[in-house]
Design a protein around this motif. Sequence first.
Motif, PDB file in Angstrom:
ATOM      1  N   VAL A 177     -22.400 107.295  91.434  1.00 35.28           N
ATOM      2  CA  VAL A 177     -21.332 107.116  91.468  1.00 35.28           C
ATOM      3  C   VAL A 177     -21.401 107.409  93.385  1.00 35.28           C
ATOM      4  O   VAL A 177     -20.164 107.562  93.983  1.00 35.28           O
ATOM      5  CB  VAL A 177     -20.542 108.663  91.248  1.00 35.28           C
ATOM      6  CG1 VAL A 177     -20.664 110.023  91.516  1.00 35.28           C
ATOM      7  CG2 VAL A 177     -18.574 108.164  91.632  1.00 35.28           C
ATOM      8  N   CYS A 225     -21.042 104.861  95.738  1.00 34.88           N
ATOM      9  CA  CYS A 225     -19.183 104.365  95.496  1.00 34.88           C
ATOM     10  C   CYS A 225     -18.886 104.868  96.837  1.00 34.88           C
ATOM     11  O   CYS A 225     -18.449 106.386  96.446  1.00 34.88           O
ATOM     12  CB  CYS A 225     -18.478 104.252  94.754  1.00 34.88           C
ATOM     13  SG  CYS A 225     -19.518 103.678  92.956  1.00 34.88           S
ATOM     14  N   LYS A 270     -14.640 108.642  87.648  1.00 38.85           N
ATOM     15  CA  LYS A 270     -15.398 109.320  87.436  1.00 38.85           C
ATOM     16  C   LYS A 270     -16.415 107.649  86.615  1.00 38.85           C
ATOM     17  O   LYS A 270     -15.612 106.579  86.534  1.00 38.85           O
ATOM     18  CB  LYS A 270     -15.302 109.766  85.838  1.00 38.85           C
ATOM     19  CG  LYS A 270     -14.680 108.432  84.392  1.00 38.85           C
ATOM     20  CD  LYS A 270     -13.966 109.945  82.930  1.00 38.85           C
ATOM     21  CE  LYS A 270     -13.131 108.253  82.254  1.00 38.85           C
ATOM     22  NZ  LYS A 270     -12.990 109.283  81.151  1.00 38.85           N
ATOM     23  N   PHE A 271     -17.803 107.861  86.717  1.00 35.19           N
ATOM     24  CA  PHE A 271     -17.953 106.907  86.764  1.00 35.19           C
ATOM     25  C   PHE A 271     -19.263 107.043  85.517  1.00 35.19           C
ATOM     26  O   PHE A 271     -20.077 107.775  85.110  1.00 35.19           O
ATOM     27  CB  PHE A 271     -19.569 106.534  87.665  1.00 35.19           C
ATOM     28  CG  PHE A 271     -20.562 105.212  87.715  1.00 35.19           C
ATOM     29  CD1 PHE A 271     -21.561 105.387  87.630  1.00 35.19           C
ATOM     30  CD2 PHE A 271     -19.967 104.085  88.350  1.00 35.19           C
ATOM     31  CE1 PHE A 271     -22.482 104.213  87.236  1.00 35.19           C
ATOM     32  CE2 PHE A 271     -20.719 103.606  88.296  1.00 35.19           C
ATOM     33  CZ  PHE A 271     -22.203 102.979  87.769  1.00 35.19           C
ATOM     34  N   LEU A 327     -16.534 101.793  87.256  1.00 32.06           N
ATOM     35  CA  LEU A 327     -15.818 102.639  87.561  1.00 32.06           C
ATOM     36  C   LEU A 327     -14.434 102.813  87.069  1.00 32.06           C
ATOM     37  O   LEU A 327     -14.048 101.796  87.182  1.00 32.06           O
ATOM     38  CB  LEU A 327     -15.831 102.817  88.900  1.00 32.06           C
ATOM     39  CG  LEU A 327     -15.075 103.836  89.866  1.00 32.06           C
ATOM     40  CD1 LEU A 327     -16.107 105.536  89.730  1.00 32.06           C
ATOM     41  CD2 LEU A 327     -15.153 103.446  91.728  1.00 32.06           C
TER      42      LEU A 327
END
Length: 323
Positions: A268, A271, A306-307, A314
């Motif tokens: 994550v 991102c 959340k990933f 995602l």
Amino acid sequence: MATKQSENLLLQQVNQLWGMLDEMSESNPEAYHKFIQHHLGEGMKQLTAPEPHGCFQTRMMEPSERLLYVNLCSWSRVPAPVCDSDPVPLAGGTLEEIIDSTDTYSVTDIAYSPEVLQKASKDPVERDQLIRLAMKSIEEQHCVHLSHSYRLLTQKLKGSNKQMRQRLSGRSEPARGGSGGIDATLLQLLTGLKLAGREQEEEASPIRLPGDVQHPKNPGLIQEISSTEFECGGKVETPKYEVSVMEDENGKANSVELKVELPGVSSVAECDLSVSKDDVVIDVPEKYRLRLNLPETISEDMTSAKFNRKSHVLSVRMPILTK
């Protein structure tokens, strides 16, 4: 300096132009009158200078981090969209770096038609959309990455009117006609009027709509901006995604859920997620970029994400703002 040959060519074209106008004034006076009035009006638009309308501050994140001031300008040379579903035309200025004794920052300018800005001044939502469109265009035109937050300033203009107009024109002096000849489009139009014996309106406009732009090799008086994604070095893809509006037990919409597939992303931390009340932006540098308008107004503070490392998905949950 013009050569004797180019001067003769110019004189020949001028004579051809006046001959066509004289013939049209006799054979079709009404078309002649409309033609002259149309081009007088277009000429006045070309001579009108952009005027400051407002200014906002954001931050440039890449290639170097610094403050960015964007002047929103009103310019009659920029056409208004024909209908609400059409893209909004705009003109973008050059990006100028300012270094003073205390700080280093950048300034640029975005011009809209007076009608567009007047309408947006009465509607905060439309004003926000114009600002975000300006930010997106700046990213595309100058190959930079901006923060998705901004702050409206009380001042209408950062810098001077002269600097703003120079940045929008792309040169220190206004563009002047060269000595190489008369605009071919004008001669073609007059030829068409002569042959058809009736008026044909000129279709050329000073700015093309976004998505329909072909950039000239040498920048013109207005720099045209495309609404398509600009590739800065590598190819950035739009990932697959799914948007759902979730309901509670009473059938009332309570949240918007977004699932985005990001193959090749393992954490994550890769991102960059930015959420506002009505849109969401997901950016994975040099890999993916997604910008979506949300179907509902959401609560930014309550958003969670959340990933899943296994599925590379995602998931973003955005509670709908209660009215």
